[in-house]
Write a protein that holds these residues in place. Structure first.
Motif, PDB file in Angstrom:
ATOM      1  N   VAL A 186      48.933  34.915  35.669  1.00 52.55           N
ATOM      2  CA  VAL A 186      48.007  33.790  35.771  1.00 52.55           C
ATOM      3  C   VAL A 186      46.842  34.120  36.691  1.00 52.55           C
ATOM      4  CG1 VAL A 186      47.781  31.395  36.558  1.00 52.55           C
ATOM      5  CG2 VAL A 186      49.746  32.083  35.162  1.00 52.55           C
ATOM      6  N   GLY A 187      47.119  34.806  37.806  1.00 53.00           N
ATOM      7  CA  GLY A 187      46.001  35.147  38.677  1.00 53.00           C
ATOM      8  C   GLY A 187      46.420  35.700  40.020  1.00 53.00           C
ATOM      9  N   SER A 188      46.801  34.828  40.950  1.00 49.01           N
ATOM     10  CA  SER A 188      47.018  35.264  42.324  1.00 49.01           C
ATOM     11  C   SER A 188      48.289  36.097  42.469  1.00 49.01           C
ATOM     12  CB  SER A 188      47.093  34.050  43.254  1.00 49.01           C
ATOM     13  OG  SER A 188      48.274  33.306  43.013  1.00 49.01           O
ATOM     14  N   ASP A 235      43.141  41.510  39.558  1.00 45.67           N
ATOM     15  CA  ASP A 235      43.266  42.212  40.838  1.00 45.67           C
ATOM     16  C   ASP A 235      44.100  41.416  41.831  1.00 45.67           C
ATOM     17  OD1 ASP A 235      41.626  40.161  41.723  1.00 45.67           O
ATOM     18  OD2 ASP A 235      40.130  41.464  42.649  1.00 45.67           O
ATOM     19  N   GLY A 236      44.787  40.373  41.338  1.00 39.72           N
ATOM     20  CA  GLY A 236      45.604  39.545  42.222  1.00 39.72           C
ATOM     21  C   GLY A 236      44.798  38.587  43.066  1.00 39.72           C
ATOM     22  N   GLU A 237      43.489  38.460  42.746  1.00 37.00           N
ATOM     23  CA  GLU A 237      42.585  37.585  43.501  1.00 37.00           C
ATOM     24  C   GLU A 237      42.582  37.959  44.987  1.00 37.00           C
ATOM     25  OE1 GLU A 237      43.526  33.523  42.545  1.00 37.00           O
ATOM     26  OE2 GLU A 237      43.148  33.810  40.409  1.00 37.00           O
ATOM     27  N   LYS A 274      43.900  49.050  31.784  1.00 38.57           N
ATOM     28  CA  LYS A 274      44.208  47.968  30.857  1.00 38.57           C
ATOM     29  C   LYS A 274      43.072  46.948  30.865  1.00 38.57           C
ATOM     30  CE  LYS A 274      48.483  49.285  29.807  1.00 38.57           C
ATOM     31  NZ  LYS A 274      49.651  48.472  30.191  1.00 38.57           N
ATOM     32  N   PRO A 275      42.987  46.100  29.845  1.00 39.50           N
ATOM     33  CA  PRO A 275      41.980  45.034  29.856  1.00 39.50           C
ATOM     34  C   PRO A 275      42.176  44.096  31.047  1.00 39.50           C
ATOM     35  CG  PRO A 275      42.928  45.299  27.664  1.00 39.50           C
ATOM     36  CD  PRO A 275      43.764  46.127  28.587  1.00 39.50           C
ATOM     37  N   VAL A 276      41.078  43.587  31.557  1.00 37.29           N
ATOM     38  CA  VAL A 276      41.090  42.731  32.747  1.00 37.29           C
ATOM     39  C   VAL A 276      40.827  41.278  32.344  1.00 37.29           C
ATOM     40  CG1 VAL A 276      39.944  42.230  34.948  1.00 37.29           C
ATOM     41  CG2 VAL A 276      40.328  44.615  34.234  1.00 37.29           C
ATOM     42  N   LYS A 277      41.698  40.389  32.808  1.00 38.76           N
ATOM     43  CA  LYS A 277      41.482  38.956  32.609  1.00 38.76           C
ATOM     44  C   LYS A 277      40.782  38.374  33.841  1.00 38.76           C
ATOM     45  CE  LYS A 277      44.994  35.948  32.669  1.00 38.76           C
ATOM     46  NZ  LYS A 277      46.126  35.118  32.179  1.00 38.76           N
ATOM     47  N   VAL A 278      39.904  37.400  33.620  1.00 38.16           N
ATOM     48  CA  VAL A 278      39.165  36.788  34.724  1.00 38.16           C
ATOM     49  C   VAL A 278      39.546  35.313  34.861  1.00 38.16           C
ATOM     50  CG1 VAL A 278      36.902  36.340  35.722  1.00 38.16           C
ATOM     51  CG2 VAL A 278      37.232  38.337  34.246  1.00 38.16           C
ATOM     52  N   PRO A 279      40.283  34.942  35.909  1.00 33.60           N
ATOM     53  CA  PRO A 279      40.568  33.519  36.155  1.00 33.60           C
ATOM     54  C   PRO A 279      39.392  32.854  36.887  1.00 33.60           C
ATOM     55  CG  PRO A 279      42.255  34.985  37.108  1.00 33.60           C
ATOM     56  CD  PRO A 279      41.036  35.808  36.816  1.00 33.60           C
ATOM     57  N   ILE A 280      39.025  31.663  36.439  1.00 37.34           N
ATOM     58  CA  ILE A 280      37.946  30.887  37.061  1.00 37.34           C
ATOM     59  C   ILE A 280      38.437  29.462  37.261  1.00 37.34           C
ATOM     60  CG2 ILE A 280      35.584  30.047  36.849  1.00 37.34           C
ATOM     61  CD1 ILE A 280      35.003  32.289  34.909  1.00 37.34           C
ATOM     62  N   GLY A 299      50.286  31.335  39.614  1.00 31.34           N
ATOM     63  CA  GLY A 299      50.071  32.467  40.499  1.00 31.34           C
ATOM     64  C   GLY A 299      51.296  32.730  41.351  1.00 31.34           C
ATOM     65  N   VAL A 300      51.509  33.992  41.708  1.00 34.93           N
ATOM     66  CA  VAL A 300      52.744  34.373  42.422  1.00 34.93           C
ATOM     67  C   VAL A 300      52.482  34.680  43.898  1.00 34.93           C
ATOM     68  CG1 VAL A 300      53.860  35.235  40.340  1.00 34.93           C
ATOM     69  CG2 VAL A 300      52.497  36.801  41.727  1.00 34.93           C
ATOM     70  N   LYS A 301      51.355  34.243  44.440  1.00 36.18           N
ATOM     71  CA  LYS A 301      50.958  34.672  45.775  1.00 36.18           C
ATOM     72  C   LYS A 301      51.903  34.198  46.880  1.00 36.18           C
ATOM     73  CE  LYS A 301      47.757  30.864  46.887  1.00 36.18           C
ATOM     74  NZ  LYS A 301      46.354  30.555  47.256  1.00 36.18           N
ATOM     75  N   LEU A 302      52.705  33.153  46.654  1.00 37.19           N
ATOM     76  CA  LEU A 302      53.592  32.637  47.694  1.00 37.19           C
ATOM     77  C   LEU A 302      54.920  33.380  47.762  1.00 37.19           C
ATOM     78  CD1 LEU A 302      52.982  28.795  47.293  1.00 37.19           C
ATOM     79  CD2 LEU A 302      51.913  30.391  48.906  1.00 37.19           C
ATOM     80  N   LEU A 303      55.154  34.278  46.835  1.00 42.37           N
ATOM     81  CA  LEU A 303      56.393  35.045  46.825  1.00 42.37           C
ATOM     82  C   LEU A 303      56.250  36.299  47.682  1.00 42.37           C
ATOM     83  CD1 LEU A 303      57.181  34.914  42.993  1.00 42.37           C
ATOM     84  CD2 LEU A 303      58.456  33.724  44.800  1.00 42.37           C
ATOM     85  N   PRO A 304      57.382  36.829  48.193  1.00 41.76           N
ATOM     86  CA  PRO A 304      57.316  38.170  48.791  1.00 41.76           C
ATOM     87  C   PRO A 304      56.817  39.157  47.747  1.00 41.76           C
ATOM     88  CG  PRO A 304      59.412  37.095  49.305  1.00 41.76           C
ATOM     89  CD  PRO A 304      58.728  36.235  48.283  1.00 41.76           C
ATOM     90  N   ARG A 305      56.039  40.123  48.187  1.00 37.68           N
ATOM     91  CA  ARG A 305      55.394  41.021  47.232  1.00 37.68           C
ATOM     92  C   ARG A 305      56.402  41.773  46.365  1.00 37.68           C
ATOM     93  NH1 ARG A 305      51.387  45.802  49.127  1.00 37.68           N
ATOM     94  NH2 ARG A 305      51.280  46.969  47.164  1.00 37.68           N
ATOM     95  N   GLU A 306      57.494  42.247  46.963  1.00 39.34           N
ATOM     96  CA  GLU A 306      58.473  42.991  46.170  1.00 39.34           C
ATOM     97  C   GLU A 306      59.160  42.098  45.145  1.00 39.34           C
ATOM     98  OE1 GLU A 306      60.502  41.687  50.023  1.00 39.34           O
ATOM     99  OE2 GLU A 306      58.560  42.517  49.416  1.00 39.34           O
ATOM    100  N   VAL A 307      59.309  40.808  45.478  1.00 40.90           N
ATOM    101  CA  VAL A 307      59.895  39.857  44.530  1.00 40.90           C
ATOM    102  C   VAL A 307      58.926  39.601  43.382  1.00 40.90           C
ATOM    103  CG1 VAL A 307      60.661  37.451  44.235  1.00 40.90           C
ATOM    104  CG2 VAL A 307      61.382  38.761  46.253  1.00 40.90           C
ATOM    105  N   ALA A 308      57.649  39.391  43.719  1.00 41.16           N
ATOM    106  CA  ALA A 308      56.641  39.161  42.681  1.00 41.16           C
ATOM    107  C   ALA A 308      56.588  40.334  41.713  1.00 41.16           C
ATOM    108  CB  ALA A 308      55.271  38.940  43.319  1.00 41.16           C
TER     109      ALA A 308
END
Length: 354
Positions: free
Chosen positions: A27-29, A80-82, A142-148, A315-324
């Protein structure tokens, strides 16, 4: 109505040898590397020796690392994970003339949101995401998606001190988003995601969102894939109206509640493609590949494989990075195994074939 565009095949990898193809994305983050947060904090100190150019280099390094992390997980389209963004409204409001900031607003408990105010007519100045996209596209294989962040959410989650109502503000913002999308398309972007979480909290405003989307896609070529992400709401209050939106893909969060709302989309038939969340972004427990395969099959109740995109709920930004990372890697593995089972005729499709 939904865009009648055949623009999904461009994201199928050349070496994808299965007959069926489930598009995998995020999704993005994404969780930021801990060192990036350290650099940002140090750069803010009054006696900091970090120059702004050094901070930008840190952002570039983080974007490079996370983009390649997404590719290593096997995703078909990446972001890019925002890494350069902190908050989905604040980031854009800082870049749109007409907004100003007057301090944080308490949301709940000890949580604060730097809620912006619209104090004059909004305008388009410098591009918002062009540098971000061009850098990521230059790094990615790979192709890049842009979230806005969408215009309705930008309007709804701001103080409106300049416009007659939120609808008028949202429409002006939609015109700005259209200009930004045009710039991105000219730079090579082919996958744009409009994030409208505010729609889930005020579903009666779906007509405003629909009109805003019409403005956003005006003049955008059909080969550009337009997705709409709406999370954490009662989808029965905006469906089937979603079918009238000019989008190619509707991205929903359903894993979080165990797919209790999946039946909402069974009748009438969903017109845009379905992007289905198949891992829970608010739970640090990592779903097994078999669990995710079961979740993917929920999506196959609504659309055939040729119209199904597989992603995290949000977005998965609230997870620990290894979990994400492990959730995303398992997501990709599950999608590829479901494709093989579809090829072998081991899955009975409930949704009509295209």
């Amino acid at each position: 109505m939904a865009r009648d565009a055949d623009n999904r095949a461009q994201f199928r990898p050349d070496d994808h040898d299965a007959e069926h193809f489930l598009l995998t994305t995020v999704v993005g983050s994404y969780p930021k590397p801990s060192w990036l947060s350290t650099v940002r904090d140090l750069q803010k100190e009054s006696d900091s020796s970090f120059a702004n150019s050094e901070l930008q280099e840190a952002y570039d390094d983080a974007a490079r690392v996370i983009t390649r992390e997404h590719e290593r997980a096997g995703l078909d389209t990446v972001v890019d994970g925002e890494m350069r963004r902190e908050e989905m409204v604040e980031y854009f409001a800082h870049r749109i003339p007409g907004y100003e900031f007057n301090g944080p607003v308490k949301v709940w408990g000890h949580n604060y949101f730097n809620k912006p105010s619209v104090v004059s007519e909004v305008e388009y100045d410098d591009p918002w995401l062009l540098d971000e996209f061009e850098f990521t596209a230059g790094v990615a294989e790979k192709p890049v998606k842009v979230p806005i962040t969408g215009p309705y959410t930008l309007a709804r989650w701001s103080f409106n001190e300049a416009y007659e109502d939120e609808a008028a503000l949202a429409y002006d913002l939609a015109d700005l988003v259209n200009e930004e999308v045009e710039r991105l398309v000219a730079a090579g972007a082919r996958y744009i995601q409009i994030d409208e979480p505010a729609l889930a909290t005020t579903p009666d405003d779906h007509a405003i969102v629909g009109e805003a989307l019409e403005r956003i896609v005006d003049g955008i070529p059909e080969e550009v894939r337009i997705g709409l992400h709406v999370c954490y709401g009662d989808y029965s209050r905006i469906y089937p109206e979603i079918n009238e939106f000019p989008i190619d893909e509707f991205d929903v969060e359903l894993c979080n509640d165990g797919y209790e709302q999946i039946d909402v989309f069974q009748s009438p038939e969903l017109q845009p493609d379905l992007a289905l969340g198949v891992v829970d972004v608010h739970d640090a427990e990592i779903e097994s590949v078999d669990e995710i395969k079961s979740n993917i099959r929920e999506g196959l109740k609504i659309v055939p494989p040729e119209r199904l995109t597989v992603s995290p709920d949000c977005g998965v930004k609230l997870l620990p990075r290894e979990v994400a990372y492990q959730k995303i890697e398992n997501l990709v593995t599950a999608a590829r195994e479901v494709e093989a089972e579809l090829d072998a005729g081991e899955i009975d499709l409930v949704a009509p074939e295209p």
